[in-house]
Design a protein around this motif. Structure first.
Motif, mmCIF file in Angstrom:
data_model
loop_
_atom_site.group_PDB
_atom_site.id
_atom_site.type_symbol
_atom_site.label_atom_id
_atom_site.label_comp_id
_atom_site.label_asym_id
_atom_site.label_seq_id
_atom_site.Cartn_x
_atom_site.Cartn_y
_atom_site.Cartn_z
ATOM 1 N N CYS A 1 46.336 39.249 56.944
ATOM 2 C CA CYS A 1 45.190 39.743 56.915
ATOM 3 C C CYS A 1 44.321 39.269 55.767
ATOM 4 O O CYS A 1 44.415 39.303 54.454
ATOM 5 N N PRO A 2 43.089 38.690 56.364
ATOM 6 C CA PRO A 2 42.403 37.840 55.477
ATOM 7 C C PRO A 2 41.795 38.883 54.409
ATOM 8 O O PRO A 2 41.085 38.559 53.319
ATOM 9 N N ILE A 3 41.159 40.150 55.025
ATOM 10 C CA ILE A 3 40.484 41.200 54.133
ATOM 11 C C ILE A 3 41.691 41.493 52.907
ATOM 12 O O ILE A 3 41.255 41.708 51.717
ATOM 13 N N CYS A 4 42.853 41.457 53.489
ATOM 14 C CA CYS A 4 44.103 42.057 52.322
ATOM 15 C C CYS A 4 43.883 40.961 51.010
ATOM 16 O O CYS A 4 43.842 41.235 50.094
ATOM 17 N N LYS A 5 43.789 39.817 51.238
ATOM 18 C CA LYS A 5 43.920 38.415 50.661
ATOM 19 C C LYS A 5 42.582 38.757 49.706
ATOM 20 O O LYS A 5 42.432 38.368 48.613
ATOM 21 N N SER A 6 41.490 38.794 50.398
ATOM 22 C CA SER A 6 40.253 39.048 49.466
ATOM 23 C C SER A 6 40.205 40.129 48.684
ATOM 24 O O SER A 6 39.499 39.957 47.439
ATOM 25 N N LEU A 7 41.054 41.067 48.621
ATOM 26 C CA LEU A 7 41.160 42.161 47.740
ATOM 27 C C LEU A 7 42.174 41.915 46.740
ATOM 28 O O LEU A 7 42.185 42.845 45.518
ATOM 29 N N LEU A 8 43.078 40.806 46.690
ATOM 30 C CA LEU A 8 43.891 40.667 45.650
ATOM 31 C C LEU A 8 43.380 40.567 44.309
ATOM 32 O O LEU A 8 44.001 41.071 43.354
ATOM 33 N N PRO A 9 42.282 39.821 44.107
ATOM 34 C CA PRO A 9 41.930 39.671 42.718
ATOM 35 C C PRO A 9 41.530 41.041 42.052
ATOM 36 O O PRO A 9 41.531 41.159 40.881
ATOM 37 N N THR A 10 40.891 41.697 43.030
ATOM 38 C CA THR A 10 40.477 43.121 42.518
ATOM 39 C C THR A 10 41.387 43.990 42.043
ATOM 40 O O THR A 10 41.548 44.654 41.176
ATOM 41 N N LEU A 11 42.667 43.781 43.113
ATOM 42 C CA LEU A 11 43.982 44.552 42.555
ATOM 43 C C LEU A 11 44.345 43.976 41.212
ATOM 44 O O LEU A 11 44.906 45.128 40.572
ATOM 45 N N ARG A 12 44.411 42.872 41.234
ATOM 46 C CA ARG A 12 44.957 42.431 39.776
ATOM 47 C C ARG A 12 43.996 42.778 38.574
ATOM 48 O O ARG A 12 44.718 43.043 37.653
ATOM 49 N N SER A 13 42.982 42.894 38.743
ATOM 50 C CA SER A 13 41.907 43.358 37.784
ATOM 51 C C SER A 13 42.321 44.945 37.581
ATOM 52 O O SER A 13 42.329 45.206 36.431
ATOM 53 N N LEU A 14 42.546 45.590 38.467
ATOM 54 C CA LEU A 14 42.626 46.985 38.573
ATOM 55 C C LEU A 14 44.067 47.240 37.881
ATOM 56 O O LEU A 14 44.238 48.319 36.915
ATOM 57 N N ALA A 15 45.107 46.301 38.132
ATOM 58 C CA ALA A 15 46.524 46.583 37.549
ATOM 59 C C ALA A 15 46.288 46.465 35.960
ATOM 60 O O ALA A 15 46.996 47.035 35.446
ATOM 61 N N ARG A 16 45.420 45.389 35.506
ATOM 62 C CA ARG A 16 45.378 45.053 34.067
ATOM 63 C C ARG A 16 44.588 46.367 33.385
ATOM 64 O O ARG A 16 45.020 46.590 32.347
ATOM 65 N N SER A 17 43.515 46.766 34.132
ATOM 66 C CA SER A 17 42.652 47.902 33.576
ATOM 67 C C SER A 17 43.279 49.153 33.335
ATOM 68 O O SER A 17 43.318 49.648 32.413
ATOM 69 N N TYR A 18 44.234 49.524 34.386
ATOM 70 C CA TYR A 18 45.104 50.472 34.412
ATOM 71 C C TYR A 18 46.469 50.725 34.067
ATOM 72 O O TYR A 18 47.196 51.423 34.204
ATOM 73 N N ARG A 19 46.844 49.538 33.388
ATOM 74 C CA ARG A 19 48.208 49.273 33.241
ATOM 75 C C ARG A 19 48.922 50.150 32.445
ATOM 76 O O ARG A 19 50.488 50.403 32.795
ATOM 77 N N ARG A 20 48.361 50.911 31.464
ATOM 78 C CA ARG A 20 49.012 52.196 30.931
ATOM 79 C C ARG A 20 49.410 53.322 31.783
ATOM 80 O O ARG A 20 50.009 54.203 31.414
ATOM 81 N N ASP A 21 48.609 53.600 32.606
ATOM 82 C CA ASP A 21 48.567 54.926 33.437
ATOM 83 C C ASP A 21 49.201 54.741 35.092
ATOM 84 O O ASP A 21 49.281 55.489 35.307
#
Length: 199
Positions: free
Chosen positions: A86-106
């Motif tokens: 899924c190319p759209i899935c791949k394009s969202l992975l950097p965003t998800l990694r950023s969200l994971a860092r931002s919300y890592r405590r919660d």
């Protein structure tokens, strides 16, 4: 009257008329802009209802470790349903990694995929997901009745499904958190409720 003077007068009349037309168009664009709903994750009507207890599933990650989904825990979970094809899935992975860092405590981001192990491993290596919680298997997707990709489900720490939807860009992903803070399942649900209240 001289032809040059007459043509100048006509030209100024046309310019003034065009200025009024442009002002009217600018006003209409403003009206249309205020009526357009914000972009948000598209919530499909099947599966678990928002603000209901999330189905509890125990699956195994790619290292054969158990991953509990939907259980009460110290942190919430963002389930991201994806595929290596899924190319759209791949394009969202950097965003998800950023969200994971931002919300890592919660929040724990759980990548959920299905299919060929070799293509999964290539995707993990290409996008730096070696340390991510990555489940390969159909159990979670079948339990949550996921039919289209990429799809995301937000579950709070109490095991309650707070928001879900088809996510095609960063705004859609962020709209899940916005929907959770407003107490609705999606921004579309919020806008529909707003329209009903206005009538």
């Amino acid at each position: 009257m001289d032809v040059a003077v007459l043509s100048q007068i006509l030209l100024w009349i046309v310019v003034v008329a065009l200025a009024f037309v442009v002002m009217a168009l600018v006003r209409q664009v403003g009206v249309l802009h205020s009526r357009i709903a914000p972009a948000g994750a598209l919530m499909l009507d099947k599966g678990v209802a928002v603000n209901s207890p999330a189905p509890q599933v125990t699956a195994t990650d790619r290292h054969e470790r158990p991953v509990n989904v939907g259980y009460k825990a110290d942190k919430g979970q963002l389930l991201f349903f994806m595929s290596p094809t899924c190319p759209i899935c791949k394009s969202l992975l950097p965003t998800l990694r950023s969200l994971a860092r931002s919300y890592r405590r919660d929040l724990d981001v759980v990548y959920v995929s299905d299919g060929d192990a070799a293509s999964q491993q290539a995707l993990i290596a290409e996008h730096g997901l070696e340390d991510a919680i990555y489940v390969v298997g159909p159990e979670i997707g079948m339990t949550y009745q996921i039919g289209k990709l990429p799809y995301a489900v937000l579950i709070d720490a109490d095991g309650v499904l707070r928001a879900k939807g088809l996510v095609n860009n960063r705004e859609h992903l962020e709209s899940l958190f916005e929907a959770q803070s407003m107490g609705v399942g999606s921004l579309q649900e919020y806008m529909q409720g707003h329209k009903r209240a206005a009538h």
